[in-house]
Design a protein around this motif. Structure first.
Motif, PDB file in Angstrom:
ATOM      1  N   SER A  26       3.005 -22.319 -23.416  1.00 39.70           N
ATOM      2  CA  SER A  26       2.433 -20.973 -23.496  1.00 39.70           C
ATOM      3  C   SER A  26       1.941 -20.685 -24.904  1.00 39.70           C
TER       4      SER A  26
ATOM      5  N   MET B 286       9.602 -18.776 -16.624  1.00 38.36           N
ATOM      6  CA  MET B 286      10.296 -18.592 -17.895  1.00 38.36           C
ATOM      7  C   MET B 286      11.362 -17.509 -17.783  1.00 38.36           C
ATOM      8  N   VAL B 287      11.015 -16.402 -17.158  1.00 38.29           N
ATOM      9  CA  VAL B 287      11.974 -15.303 -17.010  1.00 38.29           C
ATOM     10  C   VAL B 287      13.154 -15.730 -16.142  1.00 38.29           C
ATOM     11  N   LEU B 288      12.882 -16.441 -15.043  1.00 36.29           N
ATOM     12  CA  LEU B 288      13.951 -16.869 -14.158  1.00 36.29           C
ATOM     13  C   LEU B 288      14.897 -17.852 -14.849  1.00 36.29           C
TER      14      LEU B 288
ATOM     15  N   THR C 182      15.383 -18.085 -18.074  1.00 37.26           N
ATOM     16  CA  THR C 182      16.099 -17.352 -19.120  1.00 37.26           C
ATOM     17  C   THR C 182      17.247 -16.543 -18.536  1.00 37.26           C
ATOM     18  N   LEU C 183      17.011 -15.911 -17.382  1.00 37.70           N
ATOM     19  CA  LEU C 183      18.068 -15.120 -16.752  1.00 37.70           C
ATOM     20  C   LEU C 183      19.160 -16.000 -16.159  1.00 37.70           C
TER      21      LEU C 183
ATOM     22  N   LEU D 174       4.958 -17.426 -16.473  1.00 36.14           N
ATOM     23  CA  LEU D 174       5.799 -16.382 -17.062  1.00 36.14           C
ATOM     24  C   LEU D 174       7.013 -16.095 -16.184  1.00 36.14           C
ATOM     25  N   THR D 175       6.804 -16.089 -14.864  1.00 42.26           N
ATOM     26  CA  THR D 175       7.912 -15.836 -13.946  1.00 42.26           C
ATOM     27  C   THR D 175       8.970 -16.925 -14.041  1.00 42.26           C
TER      28      THR D 175
ATOM     29  N   LEU E  23      12.602 -25.015 -19.884  1.00 42.57           N
ATOM     30  CA  LEU E  23      12.304 -23.725 -20.507  1.00 42.57           C
ATOM     31  C   LEU E  23      11.573 -23.919 -21.832  1.00 42.57           C
TER      32      LEU E  23
END
Length: 335
Positions: free
Chosen positions: A271, A164-166, A168-169, A161-162, A264
């Protein structure tokens, strides 16, 4: 064994401290049996659905296989090296999930064997069973072994999840979130809230001791900086190396997507596929990843090549050697 199964088994072990430890495998078999019944049925349905989709798009699959045969061997070699690294990362994360020092060579061999077993049983039951037996053979009590599997699974989910967030940002606009109407959002939120009210109380009463034991395991691991570093480093490396395999194969077949977008999309697809308990994500991950790549603008045949290449490096080529290692470990009483 997946995290929920391990947690449920650990809960049974904690809830009955007065019973002898030898009764644990019997309770564990009952837990696995209850889950495996409906998971196997759902797994069969997903596999049949995947076969149906593959049959409808057989021309793209056939073209993709031909494209993979003439892919860049250098990039395929990079993907193969990354695939080998996933087992080392898994071994590092498993070592970090326990305070006891594990034998390094046997730990690595057990992860290789577990990856093969994981593709024979639904929802990670094969890998969990191998790792559970390995930890118990190393001297960990059954409850602590199950807790270690849950700790490792939880860290892996957080790492994925981390990442994915990184991504995406760092690369905004790569992952398109589908539009949801306010009415659908309110309806979905209400359904989740109602389900939580009806289920949370009984579940919390049943799982309170298991959660308490699991939190104690997490605290014990993080007291030692070396173990915490191994747990999180191995978890992040495992997810990143799988992304590297997909990216390398995508470059080998000239997939017209940026590497960060490919990574990504793989994380998002894997997931989503984790919600369907097929062995090793077979069928569910393939369909989700192919759909994600084509929906992002990749040609269907090239997307099929990337998916086939990823599966070739992570499943089909290591499968028979992994089963051979599993047999050797069992004969040497390491499992």
């Amino acid at each position: 064994m997946s995290g929920p199964v391990a947690a449920e088994a650990a809960r049974d072990d904690v809830r009955s401290p007065g019973r002898p430890l030898v009764a644990y495998p019997v309770r564990l078999a009952a837990v696995v049996g209850r889950r495996a019944c409906w998971q196997s049925a759902l797994c069969l349905a997903v596999l049949l659905g995947a076969l149906y989709v593959g049959r409808r798009h057989w021309s793209a699959v056939r073209t993709g296989a031909g494209r993979l045969a003439v892919a860049d061997p250098g990039w395929l070699l990079v993907g193969a090296v990354a695939a080998l690294g996933t087992w080392a990362a898994s071994a590092l994360a498993q070592q970090g999930a326990v305070t006891l020092r594990l034998p390094g060579s046997r730990l690595l061999a057990a992860q290789f064997a577990a990856s093969a077993a994981n593709h024979l049983l639904p929802a990670g039951l094969g890998a969990g069973a191998v790792n559970l037996r390995f930890l118990m053979r190393c001297g960990l009590p059954a409850g602590r072994s199950a807790g270690a599997l849950a700790v490792k699974a939880g860290a892996g989910a957080v790492a994925r999840l981390t990442l994915m967030v990184l991504l995406t940002l760092a690369c905004p606009g790569l992952l398109r979130v589908p539009h949801v109407s306010p009415a659908a959002f309110v309806l979905g939120f209400g359904a989740v809230a109602l389900l939580a009210v009806l289920v949370a109380g009984p579940l919390w009463a049943r799982c309170h001791r298991a959660v308490t034991s699991l939190l104690a395991d997490i605290r014990a691991v993080h007291v030692c900086p070396a173990r915490a570093t191994a747990l999180w480093g191995g978890s992040f490396a495992f997810a990143a190396l799988h992304c590297a395999v997909v990216v390398a194969v995508a470059q080998a077949v000239e997939l017209p997507l940026p590497p960060q977008q490919t990574a990504l999309l793989y994380l998002a697809a894997s997931s989503a596929a984790a919600l369907l308990p097929t062995p090793g994500g077979l069928g569910s991950l393939d369909a989700a990843l192919a759909f994600a790549l084509t929906a992002s603008g990749a040609p269907a045949a090239t997307a099929a090549s990337a998916v086939l290449g990823y599966r070739l490096l992570t499943v089909w080529l290591p499968l028979m050697p992994g089963l051979l290692v599993l047999t050797v470990l069992m004969r040497r009483k390491a499992l």
